[in-house]
Design a protein around this motif. Structure first.
Motif, short mmCIF file in Angstrom:
data_model
loop_
_atom_site.label_atom_id
_atom_site.label_comp_id
_atom_site.label_asym_id
_atom_site.label_seq_id
_atom_site.Cartn_x
_atom_site.Cartn_y
_atom_site.Cartn_z
N PHE A 61 38.42 32.45 33.58
CA PHE A 61 37.60 33.57 34.05
C PHE A 61 38.23 34.92 33.72
CE2 PHE A 61 35.94 30.06 36.54
CZ PHE A 61 34.58 30.28 36.47
N ALA A 62 39.24 34.92 32.84
CA ALA A 62 39.83 36.19 32.41
C ALA A 62 38.80 37.07 31.72
CB ALA A 62 41.01 35.92 31.48
N ALA A 63 37.81 36.44 31.08
CA ALA A 63 36.74 37.18 30.40
C ALA A 63 35.91 37.98 31.40
CB ALA A 63 35.84 36.23 29.62
N VAL A 64 36.00 37.64 32.68
CA VAL A 64 35.33 38.40 33.73
C VAL A 64 36.29 39.46 34.29
CG1 VAL A 64 34.24 38.30 36.00
CG2 VAL A 64 33.85 36.46 34.34
N GLY A 65 37.47 39.03 34.69
CA GLY A 65 38.40 39.90 35.39
C GLY A 65 38.94 41.05 34.56
N ILE A 66 39.22 40.80 33.29
CA ILE A 66 39.85 41.85 32.46
C ILE A 66 38.91 43.04 32.23
CG2 ILE A 66 40.78 42.36 30.18
CD1 ILE A 66 42.07 39.58 30.22
N PRO A 67 37.70 42.84 31.72
CA PRO A 67 36.81 44.01 31.55
C PRO A 67 36.38 44.63 32.88
CG PRO A 67 35.66 41.98 30.97
CD PRO A 67 37.10 41.62 31.15
N PHE A 68 36.25 43.80 33.91
CA PHE A 68 35.88 44.30 35.23
C PHE A 68 36.92 45.31 35.71
CE2 PHE A 68 35.83 44.03 39.89
CZ PHE A 68 34.48 44.13 40.17
N ASN A 69 38.20 44.93 35.64
CA ASN A 69 39.26 45.83 36.09
C ASN A 69 39.46 47.01 35.16
OD1 ASN A 69 39.95 44.77 38.54
ND2 ASN A 69 41.90 43.92 37.91
N ALA A 70 39.22 46.81 33.86
CA ALA A 70 39.34 47.91 32.91
C ALA A 70 38.40 49.04 33.30
CB ALA A 70 39.05 47.42 31.50
N ALA A 71 37.19 48.69 33.71
CA ALA A 71 36.22 49.72 34.10
C ALA A 71 36.62 50.41 35.39
CB ALA A 71 34.83 49.08 34.24
N ILE A 72 37.15 49.66 36.35
CA ILE A 72 37.62 50.28 37.59
C ILE A 72 38.71 51.30 37.28
CG2 ILE A 72 38.89 49.86 39.75
CD1 ILE A 72 37.44 47.19 39.97
N GLU A 73 39.67 50.91 36.45
CA GLU A 73 40.75 51.81 36.08
C GLU A 73 40.21 53.05 35.35
OE1 GLU A 73 43.15 49.19 33.81
OE2 GLU A 73 44.08 48.24 35.56
N ALA A 74 39.21 52.85 34.50
CA ALA A 74 38.62 53.97 33.76
C ALA A 74 37.95 54.97 34.70
CB ALA A 74 37.62 53.45 32.73
N VAL A 75 37.22 54.47 35.69
CA VAL A 75 36.55 55.35 36.65
C VAL A 75 37.57 56.11 37.48
CG1 VAL A 75 35.08 55.42 38.71
CG2 VAL A 75 34.45 53.96 36.78
N PHE A 76 38.62 55.43 37.92
CA PHE A 76 39.63 56.10 38.72
C PHE A 76 40.40 57.14 37.92
CE2 PHE A 76 40.03 52.29 41.85
CZ PHE A 76 38.90 52.74 42.52
N ALA A 77 40.63 56.86 36.64
CA ALA A 77 41.30 57.84 35.77
C ALA A 77 40.44 59.10 35.65
CB ALA A 77 41.57 57.24 34.40
N GLU A 78 39.15 58.89 35.49
CA GLU A 78 38.21 60.01 35.41
C GLU A 78 38.19 60.80 36.71
OE1 GLU A 78 33.98 60.02 33.35
OE2 GLU A 78 33.84 59.17 35.37
N TYR A 79 38.19 60.09 37.83
CA TYR A 79 38.18 60.73 39.15
C TYR A 79 39.46 61.53 39.37
CZ TYR A 79 38.04 61.07 44.29
OH TYR A 79 38.04 61.52 45.58
N ASN A 80 40.59 60.96 39.01
CA ASN A 80 41.88 61.63 39.22
C ASN A 80 42.03 62.89 38.38
OD1 ASN A 80 42.70 59.70 41.07
ND2 ASN A 80 43.88 58.51 39.60
N ALA A 81 41.26 62.97 37.30
CA ALA A 81 41.31 64.15 36.43
C ALA A 81 40.47 65.31 36.96
CB ALA A 81 40.85 63.78 35.02
N ARG A 82 39.67 65.06 37.99
CA ARG A 82 38.84 66.12 38.56
C ARG A 82 39.69 67.17 39.25
NH1 ARG A 82 34.29 62.98 42.00
NH2 ARG A 82 34.66 64.85 43.27
N GLN A 83 39.33 68.43 39.10
CA GLN A 83 40.09 69.52 39.71
C GLN A 83 39.87 69.62 41.22
OE1 GLN A 83 42.36 71.43 37.95
NE2 GLN A 83 41.88 69.90 36.37
N ASP A 84 38.74 69.09 41.70
CA ASP A 84 38.41 69.21 43.11
C ASP A 84 38.92 68.04 43.95
OD1 ASP A 84 36.67 67.41 41.87
OD2 ASP A 84 35.06 67.79 43.32
N VAL A 85 39.70 67.14 43.36
CA VAL A 85 40.19 65.96 44.07
C VAL A 85 41.56 66.25 44.69
CG1 VAL A 85 40.99 63.59 43.81
CG2 VAL A 85 38.87 64.32 42.70
#
Length: 457
Positions: A61-85
């Protein structure tokens, strides 16, 4: 007279069996939800919020977990880059190889050692089932379970820390059955409805996922007063071929496969090898061509979908919300043309994206107010939350039902659509592939509620 009574009793017994009295009872008992103490919090500092999950990064089930977590990390990276956070997100994740025992161990480590504020994207049927009592005991907020087992379904439970987003399997099963008996999908031209006495076969895996979906199918068949036409059989990996052979001997008009990715693929292979021609309908968890043996089957394959990325008026026919997802993934390094980790058309990455976005919606609602378990859950319950590329989720009044409206898709051969990736401004990529694959699940019905589907009957 005795013979007459005996004949009557035998006839009554057969009639009861035909009306579904022998159908398995697959309902589960709702878990108790203790109240969350006021002021309870961990994993929060003046500058950080620590969250985490356990997911399969190795194994089948790595084919599920790897892209799933990649997207979570991508969203959090985007959020952390916000100036208002004010507080940046720290994301901790462990590999459980899709083993429930390891998943429980990892969850306890996240809560007791890492001191996470919340679990975001809790992955896997076995892990979720094994950890739910512990999560409720610890009051730890859990946002998005990457499964839909019926243990996630709760009624009037305000303050419940368990906040599933994707559809609960019981709802999934009910919608699959409603599609089977209400849609014009059958016949030589694929535009006829099933006859009222048509046989509906149900192949379900003898595990939490399969039984949860099958319970919804059975419930909806009873609601439609058509349970006597159900043919219900459970299967294991080693019994797939023999059970499929038994099912086909009963000549079902349509077959619903209730199970997750690996057993669904096994069932598809057996159905094709044994000459099945009846249409197959399956769970939303299987509507991703990357997890099945892709070939031209001798029957139509349909599946539900709670994410809808299609917009005929949008760029290349896709919605603006889809392109926002593409931009997030590309910025995080997951949109490179031809790369193995290009997840811009991956359904599991889209699910991870939704998980992170829904979690952040709660944070934004709390705003500058004190952040505790209770204040976060209260914020999540305060109003419906828009789902990127989907509908809404409503946690108000303690509802924990998951999304209850879905689209219908069909496995089809599609030509690749190529063009420029709008997320890479100023770079012309004429080989950027917009379509997921030459075989893909293509939407044929918009997102609809169970009531809307049944109205077509």
């Amino acid at each position: 007279m005795k013979k007459l009574v005996l004949v009557f009793v035998m006839a009554l017994t057969l009639m009861l069996a035909a009306c579904g009295s022998s159908l398995p009872n697959l309902d589960v008992e709702e878990l108790k939800v203790p109240a969350v103490p006021a002021g309870l919090v961990q994993g929060v500092t003046a500058t950080t919020i620590k969250v985490g999950n356990t997911a399969p990064k190795t194994g089948g089930f790595a084919a599920v977990g790897i892209p799933f977590n990649a997207a979570i990390e991508a969203v959090f990276a985007e959020y952390n880059a916000r100036q208002d956070v004010a507080r940046k997100i720290e994301f901790v994740t462990y590999d459980d190889g899709s083993d429930a025992s390891t998943g429980l161990t990892n969850t306890k480590k996240l809560v007791e050692e890492d001191k996470v504020f919340a679990l975001v994207g809790h992955v896997g049927t076995g892990t979720v089932n094994a950890t739910l009592p512990y999560i409720l005991e610890k009051h730890i907020p859990m946002v998005y379970a990457a499964t839909g087992i019926n243990q996630l379904y709760f009624g009037d439970t305000p303050g419940n820390p368990v906040m599933a987003v994707q559809p609960i399997y019981k709802t999934d099963g009910r919608i699959a059955y409603a599609r089977a008996i209400s849609e014009s999908l059958f016949g030589p031209n694929g535009d006829a409805k099933l006859a009222t006495d048509a046989k509906v076969g149900v192949l379900y895996t003898n595990d939490d996922a399969g039984k949860s979906i099958a319970s919804g199918i059975i419930e909806e068949a009873k609601n439609a007063k058509r349970e006597k036409n159900l043919i219900v059989m459970s299967f294991l990996a080693e019994t797939t071929e023999s059970v499929v052979k038994s099912m086909l001997a009963k000549k079902p008009d349509v077959i619903i496969v209730a199970g997750n990715q690996a057993p669904f693929n096994q069932a598809l292979t057996s159905l094709d090898d044994l000459g099945n021609t009846a249409p197959v309908i399956t769970s939303y968890v299987n509507t991703n061509a990357s997890t099945i043996t892709v070939k031209d089957y001798g029957f139509d394959i349909y599946g539900s979908a709670w994410i809808d990325i299609v917009d005929p008026q949008g760029l290349y026919g896709f919605s603006a919300e889809y392109w926002a997802f593409v931009a997030t993934m590309t910025a995080a390094g997951y949109g490179t043309v031809g790369a193995a980790n290009n997840y811009t058309a991956n359904a599991f990455a889209m699910a991870g994206y939704v998980a992170a976005k829904v979690f952040l919606a709660g944070l934004d609602r709390v705003g500058a107010n004190e952040l505790t378990f209770k204040s976060y859950i209260t914020a999540m319950e305060s109003a419906p939350i828009d789902i990127p590329m989907g509908g809404q989720i409503d946690f108000s009044d303690g509802m924990r039902w998951g999304i209850s409206s879905m689209a219908l898709s069909k496995l089809a051969f599609t030509a690749e659509v190529k063009g420029d990736n709008p997320a890479t401004e100023g770079v012309v990529e004429t080989d950027f592939v917009v379509s997921a694959a030459k075989h893909a699940f293509v939407k044929i019905r918009d997102i609809e509620s169970l009531e809307q589907i049944n109205a077509k009957r």
